[in-house]
Scaffold this motif. Structure first.
Motif, PDB file in Angstrom:
ATOM      1  N   GLN A  25       0.730  -1.266   0.082  1.00 35.78           N
ATOM      2  CA  GLN A  25      -0.181  -0.029  -0.194  1.00 35.78           C
ATOM      3  C   GLN A  25       0.489   1.512   0.003  1.00 35.78           C
ATOM      4  O   GLN A  25       1.196   1.769   0.948  1.00 35.78           O
ATOM      5  N   PHE A  27       0.326   4.528  -1.793  1.00 42.21           N
ATOM      6  CA  PHE A  27      -0.772   5.656  -2.144  1.00 42.21           C
ATOM      7  C   PHE A  27       0.699   6.590  -3.936  1.00 42.21           C
ATOM      8  O   PHE A  27       1.621   6.961  -3.157  1.00 42.21           O
ATOM      9  N   LEU A  28      -0.269   6.442  -5.049  1.00 39.22           N
ATOM     10  CA  LEU A  28       0.424   8.043  -5.662  1.00 39.22           C
ATOM     11  C   LEU A  28      -0.477   9.383  -5.153  1.00 39.22           C
ATOM     12  O   LEU A  28      -1.439   9.470  -4.738  1.00 39.22           O
ATOM     13  N   GLU A  51      -8.294  -2.471 -13.087  1.00 42.07           N
ATOM     14  CA  GLU A  51      -7.892  -1.723 -12.527  1.00 42.07           C
ATOM     15  C   GLU A  51      -7.790  -2.895 -11.227  1.00 42.07           C
ATOM     16  O   GLU A  51      -8.094  -3.005 -10.893  1.00 42.07           O
ATOM     17  N   PRO A  54      -7.451  -0.981  -5.858  1.00 40.24           N
ATOM     18  CA  PRO A  54      -8.235   0.880  -6.338  1.00 40.24           C
ATOM     19  C   PRO A  54      -7.324   1.559  -5.283  1.00 40.24           C
ATOM     20  O   PRO A  54      -6.978   3.330  -5.188  1.00 40.24           O
ATOM     21  N   LEU A  79     -10.885  -0.393   2.242  1.00 40.55           N
ATOM     22  CA  LEU A  79     -10.190   0.256   1.704  1.00 40.55           C
ATOM     23  C   LEU A  79     -11.306   0.244  -0.098  1.00 40.55           C
ATOM     24  O   LEU A  79     -12.130   1.985  -0.389  1.00 40.55           O
ATOM     25  N   ASP A 102      -8.823 -11.423  -4.006  1.00 47.00           N
ATOM     26  CA  ASP A 102      -7.418 -11.118  -4.388  1.00 47.00           C
ATOM     27  C   ASP A 102      -7.571 -11.378  -5.219  1.00 47.00           C
ATOM     28  O   ASP A 102      -7.588 -12.127  -6.935  1.00 47.00           O
ATOM     29  N   ALA A 103      -6.263 -10.191  -6.259  1.00 46.71           N
ATOM     30  CA  ALA A 103      -6.544  -9.865  -7.657  1.00 46.71           C
ATOM     31  C   ALA A 103      -4.840 -10.976  -7.831  1.00 46.71           C
ATOM     32  O   ALA A 103      -5.371 -11.810  -9.480  1.00 46.71           O
ATOM     33  N   ILE A 128       2.466  -9.076  -5.817  1.00 47.88           N
ATOM     34  CA  ILE A 128       2.487  -9.525  -6.598  1.00 47.88           C
ATOM     35  C   ILE A 128       2.537 -10.152  -8.271  1.00 47.88           C
ATOM     36  O   ILE A 128       1.400 -10.652  -8.663  1.00 47.88           O
TER      37      ILE A 128
HETATM   38  N1  SAM Z   1      -3.958   2.577  -7.436  1.00 52.83           N
HETATM   39  C1  SAM Z   1      -3.473   2.741  -5.531  1.00 52.83           C
HETATM   40  C2  SAM Z   1      -2.981   3.978  -5.971  1.00 52.83           C
HETATM   41  O1  SAM Z   1      -2.245   3.953  -7.262  1.00 52.83           O
HETATM   42  O2  SAM Z   1      -2.766   5.381  -4.802  1.00 52.83           O
HETATM   43  C3  SAM Z   1      -3.177   1.522  -5.154  1.00 52.83           C
HETATM   44  C4  SAM Z   1      -1.932   1.299  -5.370  1.00 52.83           C
HETATM   45  S1  SAM Z   1      -1.112   0.300  -3.704  1.00 52.83           S
HETATM   46  C5  SAM Z   1       0.849   0.434  -4.924  1.00 52.83           C
HETATM   47  C6  SAM Z   1      -1.524  -1.516  -4.368  1.00 52.83           C
HETATM   48  C7  SAM Z   1      -3.016  -1.761  -3.861  1.00 52.83           C
HETATM   49  O3  SAM Z   1      -2.985  -2.999  -4.309  1.00 52.83           O
HETATM   50  C8  SAM Z   1      -3.982  -1.328  -2.422  1.00 52.83           C
HETATM   51  O4  SAM Z   1      -4.873  -1.017  -2.152  1.00 52.83           O
HETATM   52  C9  SAM Z   1      -3.564  -2.989  -1.954  1.00 52.83           C
HETATM   53  O5  SAM Z   1      -4.447  -2.879  -1.100  1.00 52.83           O
HETATM   54  C10 SAM Z   1      -4.095  -3.554  -3.000  1.00 52.83           C
HETATM   55  N2  SAM Z   1      -3.851  -5.109  -3.198  1.00 52.83           N
HETATM   56  C11 SAM Z   1      -2.480  -5.471  -2.372  1.00 52.83           C
HETATM   57  N3  SAM Z   1      -2.942  -7.282  -2.886  1.00 52.83           N
HETATM   58  C12 SAM Z   1      -3.799  -7.170  -3.535  1.00 52.83           C
HETATM   59  C13 SAM Z   1      -4.249  -8.146  -4.251  1.00 52.83           C
HETATM   60  N4  SAM Z   1      -4.187  -9.670  -4.004  1.00 52.83           N
HETATM   61  N5  SAM Z   1      -5.799  -8.383  -5.114  1.00 52.83           N
HETATM   62  C14 SAM Z   1      -5.791  -6.985  -5.206  1.00 52.83           C
HETATM   63  N6  SAM Z   1      -5.317  -5.858  -4.614  1.00 52.83           N
HETATM   64  C15 SAM Z   1      -4.284  -5.923  -4.272  1.00 52.83           C
END
Ligand code: SAM
Length: 281
Positions: A25, A27-28, A51, A54, A79, A102-103, A128
């Motif tokens: 986590q 965040f941009l 996406e 998010p 979130l 989970d993606a 991941i």
């Molecule tokens: N998109 C946002 C941004 O650019 O600020 C957040 C990006 S952050 C690098 C990664 C995001 O992926 C977090 O919200 C986290 O909770 C989520 N995440 C982590 N593991 C994941 C998974 N296995 N499946 C889906 N989402 C996941």
């Protein structure tokens, strides 16, 4: 505009949420990078975008503003709940489909089966990225393009050249399907909290005549790469009769001797192996 660092901490405080390192986590918080992601994606006036993660919804909002229907998948319950509150209108209008999952298990979120034309734009959770990319390949419905924020080392590993220690099975699968068309270094300061690793924003485009390995061949190549320093001829002989015959005939027709190591064989030669398996299946 993305949230500034102080707006991000204020929102996280209000949500009672501490960024989770294990979920990547970060965040941009830099508007230029969000803008750059959209610019690289070069999306049509309306279309479908998947996406991953998010988070606080920064990229999601930008994609919605760009006229896209967004299919997001977020693992973090809190979130996701926040996005459901801030993006109620887009959700009700069917412009945002947010899936809590989970993606790696659901790599395209809830993208309907009927949609074959789509892009992926994501600031990936770095832990991941490889597993998720493998899962995307597994779906057998590849996006025309992907704009991804990834850990720099992961990008270097995926696009590694044969003969290097970074070259591995995923490099072969991806480079037979995609071209790396853009690559930009991104400062750690563009994220909150700043990650401990370097990042890269990349664009990958589906190749003309992209080759998708079957899951069986991918498993075999992955297995072969666990012994990347062994000779291919002797690795082939350890396989069951069917695999052994195909591997040996592949090697016989190859300009690479059977004493070659897996890591020396270029992607196009592995593609020939994939094709050989496809003809006998
Ligand atoms: N998109 C946002 C941004 O650019 O600020 C957040 C990006 S952050 C690098 C990664 C995001 O992926 C977090 O919200 C986290 O909770 C989520 N995440 C982590 N593991 C994941 C998974 N296995 N499946 C889906 N989402 C996941």
């Amino acid at each position: 505009m993305p949230l500034s660092p102080s707006e991000t901490t204020t929102l996280l405080d209000a949500l009672g949420h501490l960024p989770k390192k294990k979920l990547g986590q970060n965040f941009l918080i830099d508007g230029n990078i969000v803008e750059k992601s959209l610019q690289l994606a070069d999306l049509p006036a309306s279309g479908n975008v998947v996406e991953i993660g998010p988070g606080l919804g920064t990229l999601t909002r930008k994609l919605l503003d760009a006229g896209q229907t967004v299919h997001s998948v977020e693992i973090d319950y809190r979130l996701a709940e926040n996005i459901e509150k801030t993006e109620t209108e887009a959700i009700n209008q069917g412009k945002l489909c947010l899936t809590r999952a989970d993606a790696v298990k659901l790599p395209l979120g809830s993208l309907p089966e009927s949609i074959s034309e789509y892009a992926i734009v994501a600031n990936l959770p770095y832990a991941i990225s490889s597993a998720w990319l493998e899962s995307v390949l597994n779906t057998e419905r590849l996006p025309r393009k992907m704009v991804l924020m990834m850990q720099k080392e992961a990008v270097e590993r995926i696009w590694a050249q044969p003969g290097t220690k970074e070259y591995h099975a995923l490099s072969i699968f991806i480079s037979n399907s995609y071209e790396l068309t853009e690559k930009h270094a991104v400062s750690r300061q563009c994220f909150y909290p700043a990650p401990a690793v370097d990042s890269m924003l990349i664009r990958m485009d589906l190749k003309e005549g992209a080759f998708l390995f079957s899951s069986t061949v991918r498993a075999l190549i992955r297995k072969i790469f666990t012994q990347r320093r062994k000779q291919l001829g002797s690795l082939a002989k350890k396989e069951d009769q069917n695999n052994k015959e195909i591997l040996l005939s592949w090697l016989e027709q190859s300009k690479y001797p059977s004493s070659s190591r897996p890591e020396q064989i270029p992607p196009e030669e592995w593609k020939r192996l994939g094709e050989l398996f496809a003809t006998v299946d």
